[in-house]
Design a protein around this motif. Sequence first.
Motif, PDB file in Angstrom:
ATOM      1  N   GLU A 197     -13.506 -12.044 -74.057  1.00 15.32           N
ATOM      2  CA  GLU A 197     -14.434 -12.690 -74.969  1.00 15.32           C
ATOM      3  C   GLU A 197     -15.866 -12.293 -74.642  1.00 15.32           C
ATOM      4  N   LYS A 198     -16.755 -12.492 -75.609  1.00 14.76           N
ATOM      5  CA  LYS A 198     -18.165 -12.217 -75.364  1.00 14.76           C
ATOM      6  C   LYS A 198     -18.684 -13.185 -74.307  1.00 14.76           C
ATOM      7  N   ASN A 199     -19.586 -12.678 -73.488  1.00 22.98           N
ATOM      8  CA  ASN A 199     -20.181 -13.500 -72.420  1.00 22.98           C
ATOM      9  C   ASN A 199     -19.115 -14.082 -71.486  1.00 22.98           C
ATOM     10  N   ASP A 200     -18.033 -13.306 -71.284  1.00 19.97           N
ATOM     11  CA  ASP A 200     -16.972 -13.766 -70.374  1.00 19.97           C
ATOM     12  C   ASP A 200     -17.524 -13.916 -68.961  1.00 19.97           C
ATOM     13  N   GLU A 201     -17.184 -15.018 -68.340  1.00 15.31           N
ATOM     14  CA  GLU A 201     -17.683 -15.318 -66.991  1.00 15.31           C
ATOM     15  C   GLU A 201     -16.528 -15.297 -65.992  1.00 15.31           C
ATOM     16  N   ASN A 202     -16.709 -14.560 -64.907  1.00 11.78           N
ATOM     17  CA  ASN A 202     -15.686 -14.512 -63.856  1.00 11.78           C
ATOM     18  C   ASN A 202     -15.883 -15.712 -62.929  1.00 11.78           C
ATOM     19  N   GLU A 203     -15.081 -16.743 -63.138  1.00 12.88           N
ATOM     20  CA  GLU A 203     -15.281 -17.997 -62.407  1.00 12.88           C
ATOM     21  C   GLU A 203     -14.573 -18.030 -61.056  1.00 12.88           C
ATOM     22  N   LEU A 204     -13.536 -17.205 -60.903  1.00 15.09           N
ATOM     23  CA  LEU A 204     -12.719 -17.259 -59.695  1.00 15.09           C
ATOM     24  C   LEU A 204     -12.714 -15.906 -58.999  1.00 15.09           C
ATOM     25  N   PRO A 205     -12.529 -15.891 -57.668  1.00 16.22           N
ATOM     26  CA  PRO A 205     -12.579 -14.630 -56.923  1.00 16.22           C
ATOM     27  C   PRO A 205     -11.414 -13.705 -57.253  1.00 16.22           C
ATOM     28  N   ASN A 206     -11.673 -12.406 -57.214  1.00 19.32           N
ATOM     29  CA  ASN A 206     -10.619 -11.412 -57.419  1.00 19.32           C
ATOM     30  C   ASN A 206      -9.940 -11.010 -56.117  1.00 19.32           C
ATOM     31  N   GLU A 207     -10.513 -11.427 -54.991  1.00 19.56           N
ATOM     32  CA  GLU A 207      -9.955 -11.071 -53.696  1.00 19.56           C
ATOM     33  C   GLU A 207      -8.663 -11.840 -53.424  1.00 19.56           C
ATOM     34  N   VAL A 208      -7.772 -11.208 -52.684  1.00 16.47           N
ATOM     35  CA  VAL A 208      -6.537 -11.875 -52.281  1.00 16.47           C
ATOM     36  C   VAL A 208      -6.878 -13.022 -51.323  1.00 16.47           C
ATOM     37  N   ILE A 209      -6.327 -14.182 -51.586  1.00 16.57           N
ATOM     38  CA  ILE A 209      -6.576 -15.355 -50.753  1.00 16.57           C
ATOM     39  C   ILE A 209      -5.355 -15.596 -49.862  1.00 16.57           C
ATOM     40  N   GLU A 210      -5.579 -15.563 -48.559  1.00 18.02           N
ATOM     41  CA  GLU A 210      -4.500 -15.848 -47.617  1.00 18.02           C
ATOM     42  C   GLU A 210      -4.693 -17.256 -47.063  1.00 18.02           C
TER      43      GLU A 210
END
Length: 213
Positions: A197-210
Amino acid sequence: CSKSTILMILNKTEKELISKEIETLEKASSVELVAVITQRSGDYKLASPMYSIFLVFCSSLYFALFTDKSTFELVQIQLLIFIGFYLFFEYFKDFFFSILPKSYKYQIASTNANKQFYNLKLDQTKTKQAIMFFVSLDEKYVEIICDEKISKEIPDIHWRFIIDEFINDVKLNQLSSGYIKAINACSMILIEKFPIEKNDENELPNEVIEIKS
């Protein structure tokens, strides 16, 4: 609340490859995909006394029905059996874990997966389009948990094949490649149902969480 920590379940290169797959997906879709891994979902401290009590009960039935032991002797035998099995299970923890029913271990892992979904605040995104790929290695357990909008659009049965394939990869110690395959397998439908979507916001991390339980 559990805290993420460096457990070195995956090495740096493997984590980067998975993160890149997540980033690629999120460039084409408005979903927020989070990869979560833990070594084991519980300490199973209650399991050994529970199983010891069960074995005491079984042996007590035998002695009560087929022997003429006195009540005092029976109590002594019950105590010895309980202590013996409890110490055995505690000393040989890996063996004891291996003989626990898969359904019981899956129940523990599923409880942990749902707990982590809320601990990591995946239920609080603005779009309600979060999805978590959860892996508990010792239990050989994989679960995909979706927030409201994804659950409404995509039925749980859709994820079954992806989960089964992912579990096979975990059993073969191919965790990183299994993660990448699973992300790729779900990418098409997520992009189709939830395009960027327009103005999409990345709210959560893309890194693997251990996660350390």
